[in-house]
Design an enzyme around this catalytic site. Sequence first.
Site, PDB file in Angstrom:
ATOM      1  N   GLY A 152      43.666  20.744  40.782  1.00 29.15           N
ATOM      2  CA  GLY A 152      43.230  20.028  39.569  1.00 29.15           C
ATOM      3  C   GLY A 152      43.960  20.559  38.346  1.00 29.15           C
ATOM      4  O   GLY A 152      43.444  20.514  37.230  1.00 29.15           O
ATOM      5  N   HIS A 191      27.515  16.591  27.056  1.00 24.00           N
ATOM      6  CA  HIS A 191      28.927  16.796  27.416  1.00 24.00           C
ATOM      7  C   HIS A 191      29.788  15.661  26.871  1.00 24.00           C
ATOM      8  O   HIS A 191      29.285  14.603  26.509  1.00 24.00           O
ATOM      9  CB  HIS A 191      29.107  16.871  28.940  1.00 24.00           C
ATOM     10  CG  HIS A 191      28.725  18.191  29.533  1.00 24.00           C
ATOM     11  ND1 HIS A 191      27.428  18.476  29.912  1.00 24.00           N
ATOM     12  CD2 HIS A 191      29.456  19.313  29.792  1.00 24.00           C
ATOM     13  CE1 HIS A 191      27.383  19.716  30.392  1.00 24.00           C
ATOM     14  NE2 HIS A 191      28.596  20.247  30.334  1.00 24.00           N
ATOM     15  N   GLY A 210      26.370  20.020  36.556  1.00 26.81           N
ATOM     16  CA  GLY A 210      26.086  21.008  37.607  1.00 26.81           C
ATOM     17  C   GLY A 210      25.268  22.154  37.050  1.00 26.81           C
ATOM     18  O   GLY A 210      24.399  22.708  37.734  1.00 26.81           O
ATOM     19  N   MET A 266      40.404  21.413  32.459  1.00 29.14           N
ATOM     20  CA  MET A 266      40.228  22.832  32.803  1.00 29.14           C
ATOM     21  C   MET A 266      41.500  23.423  33.395  1.00 29.14           C
ATOM     22  O   MET A 266      41.858  24.560  33.093  1.00 29.14           O
ATOM     23  CB  MET A 266      39.052  22.996  33.786  1.00 29.14           C
ATOM     24  CG  MET A 266      37.694  23.091  33.143  1.00 29.14           C
ATOM     25  SD  MET A 266      37.589  24.293  31.799  1.00 29.14           S
ATOM     26  CE  MET A 266      38.063  25.816  32.603  1.00 29.14           C
ATOM     27  N   SER A 326      30.386  28.423  41.540  1.00 34.65           N
ATOM     28  CA  SER A 326      29.461  28.392  40.409  1.00 34.65           C
ATOM     29  C   SER A 326      29.693  27.141  39.586  1.00 34.65           C
ATOM     30  O   SER A 326      30.831  26.810  39.258  1.00 34.65           O
ATOM     31  CB  SER A 326      29.640  29.628  39.523  1.00 34.65           C
ATOM     32  OG  SER A 326      28.743  29.527  38.425  1.00 34.65           O
ATOM     33  N   ALA A 327      28.605  26.467  39.239  1.00 29.34           N
ATOM     34  CA  ALA A 327      28.691  25.272  38.390  1.00 29.34           C
ATOM     35  C   ALA A 327      29.033  25.650  36.960  1.00 29.34           C
ATOM     36  O   ALA A 327      29.357  24.776  36.151  1.00 29.34           O
ATOM     37  CB  ALA A 327      27.376  24.507  38.422  1.00 29.34           C
ATOM     38  N   GLY A 351      44.229  18.680  34.916  1.00 31.78           N
ATOM     39  CA  GLY A 351      43.013  18.251  34.218  1.00 31.78           C
ATOM     40  C   GLY A 351      42.756  19.123  32.995  1.00 31.78           C
ATOM     41  O   GLY A 351      43.541  20.033  32.687  1.00 31.78           O
ATOM     42  N   LYS A 363      54.297  18.897  32.108  1.00 22.69           N
ATOM     43  CA  LYS A 363      55.421  19.710  32.576  1.00 22.69           C
ATOM     44  C   LYS A 363      54.902  21.151  32.661  1.00 22.69           C
ATOM     45  O   LYS A 363      54.669  21.787  31.637  1.00 22.69           O
ATOM     46  CB  LYS A 363      56.576  19.607  31.577  1.00 22.69           C
ATOM     47  CG  LYS A 363      57.873  20.073  32.154  1.00 22.69           C
ATOM     48  CD  LYS A 363      59.061  19.580  31.370  1.00 22.69           C
ATOM     49  CE  LYS A 363      60.329  20.291  31.775  1.00 22.69           C
ATOM     50  NZ  LYS A 363      60.460  20.571  33.200  1.00 22.69           N
ATOM     51  N   LYS A 414      33.259  13.134  31.077  1.00 21.16           N
ATOM     52  CA  LYS A 414      32.642  13.816  32.227  1.00 21.16           C
ATOM     53  C   LYS A 414      32.203  12.804  33.282  1.00 21.16           C
ATOM     54  O   LYS A 414      31.558  11.803  32.971  1.00 21.16           O
ATOM     55  CB  LYS A 414      31.452  14.670  31.766  1.00 21.16           C
ATOM     56  CG  LYS A 414      30.846  15.488  32.891  1.00 21.16           C
ATOM     57  CD  LYS A 414      30.014  16.641  32.383  1.00 21.16           C
ATOM     58  CE  LYS A 414      29.336  17.399  33.516  1.00 21.16           C
ATOM     59  NZ  LYS A 414      30.284  17.972  34.484  1.00 21.16           N
TER      60      LYS A 414
HETATM   61  N1  LIG Z   1      32.183  25.621  36.780  1.00 23.93           N
HETATM   62  C1  LIG Z   1      32.567  25.525  35.499  1.00 23.93           C
HETATM   63  O1  LIG Z   1      32.460  26.477  34.706  1.00 23.93           O
HETATM   64  C2  LIG Z   1      33.161  24.260  35.004  1.00 23.93           C
HETATM   65  C3  LIG Z   1      33.281  23.203  35.848  1.00 23.93           C
HETATM   66  N2  LIG Z   1      33.896  22.066  35.443  1.00 23.93           N
HETATM   67  C4  LIG Z   1      34.048  21.034  36.458  1.00 23.93           C
HETATM   68  O2  LIG Z   1      35.405  21.047  36.885  1.00 23.93           O
HETATM   69  C5  LIG Z   1      35.796  19.722  37.253  1.00 23.93           C
HETATM   70  C6  LIG Z   1      37.039  19.320  36.465  1.00 23.93           C
HETATM   71  O3  LIG Z   1      36.719  19.260  35.107  1.00 23.93           O
HETATM   72  P1  LIG Z   1      37.812  18.757  34.030  1.00 23.93           P
HETATM   73  O4  LIG Z   1      39.024  19.596  34.108  1.00 23.93           O
HETATM   74  O5  LIG Z   1      37.079  18.623  32.753  1.00 23.93           O
HETATM   75  O6  LIG Z   1      38.106  17.298  34.600  1.00 23.93           O
HETATM   76  P2  LIG Z   1      39.432  16.409  34.455  1.00 23.93           P
HETATM   77  O7  LIG Z   1      39.060  15.050  34.905  1.00 23.93           O
HETATM   78  O8  LIG Z   1      40.028  16.600  33.109  1.00 23.93           O
HETATM   79  O9  LIG Z   1      40.425  17.068  35.524  1.00 23.93           O
HETATM   80  C7  LIG Z   1      40.320  16.921  36.912  1.00 23.93           C
HETATM   81  C8  LIG Z   1      41.726  16.928  37.488  1.00 23.93           C
HETATM   82  O10 LIG Z   1      41.618  16.920  38.905  1.00 23.93           O
HETATM   83  C9  LIG Z   1      42.552  15.973  39.420  1.00 23.93           C
HETATM   84  N3  LIG Z   1      42.064  15.517  40.717  1.00 23.93           N
HETATM   85  C10 LIG Z   1      41.150  14.539  40.992  1.00 23.93           C
HETATM   86  N4  LIG Z   1      40.978  14.416  42.321  1.00 23.93           N
HETATM   87  C11 LIG Z   1      41.769  15.351  42.888  1.00 23.93           C
HETATM   88  C12 LIG Z   1      42.019  15.732  44.239  1.00 23.93           C
HETATM   89  N5  LIG Z   1      41.412  15.125  45.257  1.00 23.93           N
HETATM   90  N6  LIG Z   1      42.925  16.736  44.469  1.00 23.93           N
HETATM   91  C13 LIG Z   1      43.556  17.361  43.436  1.00 23.93           C
HETATM   92  N7  LIG Z   1      43.361  17.036  42.141  1.00 23.93           N
HETATM   93  C14 LIG Z   1      42.468  16.057  41.871  1.00 23.93           C
HETATM   94  C15 LIG Z   1      42.643  14.874  38.363  1.00 23.93           C
HETATM   95  O11 LIG Z   1      43.861  14.150  38.458  1.00 23.93           O
HETATM   96  C16 LIG Z   1      42.551  15.689  37.074  1.00 23.93           C
HETATM   97  O12 LIG Z   1      43.830  16.072  36.611  1.00 23.93           O
HETATM   98  C17 LIG Z   1      34.577  18.842  36.992  1.00 23.93           C
HETATM   99  O13 LIG Z   1      33.845  18.716  38.187  1.00 23.93           O
HETATM  100  C18 LIG Z   1      33.779  19.629  35.968  1.00 23.93           C
HETATM  101  O14 LIG Z   1      32.417  19.329  35.962  1.00 23.93           O
HETATM  102  C19 LIG Z   1      34.407  21.924  34.188  1.00 23.93           C
HETATM  103  C20 LIG Z   1      34.298  22.936  33.287  1.00 23.93           C
HETATM  104  C21 LIG Z   1      33.641  24.190  33.618  1.00 23.93           C
HETATM  105  O1  LIG Z   2      32.615  18.762  33.031  1.00 23.45           O
HETATM  106  C1  LIG Z   2      32.530  19.673  32.186  1.00 23.45           C
HETATM  107  O2  LIG Z   2      33.173  19.664  31.123  1.00 23.45           O
HETATM  108  C2  LIG Z   2      31.644  20.810  32.485  1.00 23.45           C
HETATM  109  N1  LIG Z   2      31.072  20.848  33.661  1.00 23.45           N
HETATM  110  C3  LIG Z   2      30.239  21.866  34.175  1.00 23.45           C
HETATM  111  C4  LIG Z   2      28.891  21.303  34.555  1.00 23.45           C
HETATM  112  O3  LIG Z   2      28.819  20.183  35.082  1.00 23.45           O
HETATM  113  O4  LIG Z   2      27.885  21.975  34.364  1.00 23.45           O
HETATM  114  C5  LIG Z   2      30.206  23.101  33.325  1.00 23.45           C
HETATM  115  C6  LIG Z   2      30.396  22.906  31.857  1.00 23.45           C
HETATM  116  O5  LIG Z   2      29.190  22.605  31.251  1.00 23.45           O
HETATM  117  C7  LIG Z   2      31.483  21.908  31.501  1.00 23.45           C
END
Ligand SMILES: NC(=O)C1=CN([C@@H]2O[C@H](COP(=O)(O)OP(=O)(O)OC[C@H]3O[C@@H](n4cnc5c(N)ncnc54)[C@H](O)[C@@H]3O)[C@@H](O)[C@H]2O)C=CC1
Ligand SMILES: O=C(O)C1=N[C@H](C(=O)O)C[C@H](O)C1
EC number: 1.17.1.8
Length: 257
Positions: free
Chosen positions: A8, A143, A153, A13, A110-111, A11, A41, A147
């Site tokens: 990912g 959020h 989570g 993150m 971890s979520a 994305g 890039k 999202k």
């Molecule tokens: N545990 C934590 O602390 C946090 C968790 N998250 C979670 O992380 C995930 C990503 O969040 P963001 O970066 O904001 O989302 P985003 O949508 O900006 O990025 C996700 C990326 O994953 C790619 N992607 C989608 N399906 C894929 C696959 N099968 N294989 C490889 N790449 C794939 C997409 O093209 C995109 O570039 C979400 O589920 C979000 O809830 C986000 C922030 C903090």
């Molecule tokens: O998608 C997000 O941005 C985030 N996702 C996580 C969640 O679903 O709890 C963690 C954070 O709050 C940001």
Amino acid sequence: MINILLNGCNGKMGQTITQILKEYPHIKIAAGIDTNAVKFKNDYKVYNEIMDVEETADLVLDFSHPNSINKIIEYCVNKGIALIVATTGLSELHYEALSKASTKIPIFQSANMSYGVNVTVELCKNAAKILGKDFDIEIIEKHHSEKKDAPSGTALMIAQEINSTLHNSLEFIYDRHQKGTRKPNEIGIYSLRGGTIPGEHTIVFAGKDEIIEVKHTAFSRKIFAEGSIKAIEFIVGKKPGYYNMQDLLKEMIISNE
Ligand SMILES: NC(=O)C1=CN([C@@H]2O[C@H](COP(=O)(O)OP(=O)(O)OC[C@H]3O[C@@H](n4cnc5c(N)ncnc54)[C@H](O)[C@@H]3O)[C@@H](O)[C@H]2O)C=CC1
Ligand SMILES: O=C(O)C1=N[C@H](C(=O)O)C[C@H](O)C1
């Protein structure tokens, strides 16, 4: 040197982690994986498919989409490397697959990777122990508009932790539309989506003539990236098992004593 594969990587993150890791010379992104491989890039190679990756690595760090979980589990088990899952919106089947794989490889899930949120969880568990019988508990999460999953989570994790403190007596309610009056054993979870909010969680303990709110606000995604770096350092060299932020915090407390 710790070599990681970033699933990912293109994305929000993935790019936050790519930038922050420039300040951590002992951790290198050996390669990235993203279904949208050409968006940015990067100074590492990006693959569409994890199975095509040629570089070797110590672990996979995943911030992507639940639809990639089964494949990254298979990849990590085949290579005998660790897996860190930060993606949210996972199903029961995903958790079962992670749990099964954790008998073979170290898995960290971890979520929410921020310290602050995980301390918030502890505060809420303690508050629930004291107030759980007399106060109604509800969670509001906010959020950004992009999202994909709701509720977050983190909101689910907080609700589950509170519920286990209260002997799993709570019923989760996600929408009060036409539900009538609140029953004492309910925990409501509400989602708001808008703008660029990185993440906000408010846990409300509502009693008779008083209210207590525990609130965590993320001002940027940096806190999730920095927690992920701690998780990377934690998981390397660990035995197979299922680890989370609580294990990491425990290890930190012991090393600080
Ligand atoms: N545990 C934590 O602390 C946090 C968790 N998250 C979670 O992380 C995930 C990503 O969040 P963001 O970066 O904001 O989302 P985003 O949508 O900006 O990025 C996700 C990326 O994953 C790619 N992607 C989608 N399906 C894929 C696959 N099968 N294989 C490889 N790449 C794939 C997409 O093209 C995109 O570039 C979400 O589920 C979000 O809830 C986000 C922030 C903090
Ligand atoms: O998608 C997000 O941005 C985030 N996702 C996580 C969640 O679903 O709890 C963690 C954070 O709050 C940001």
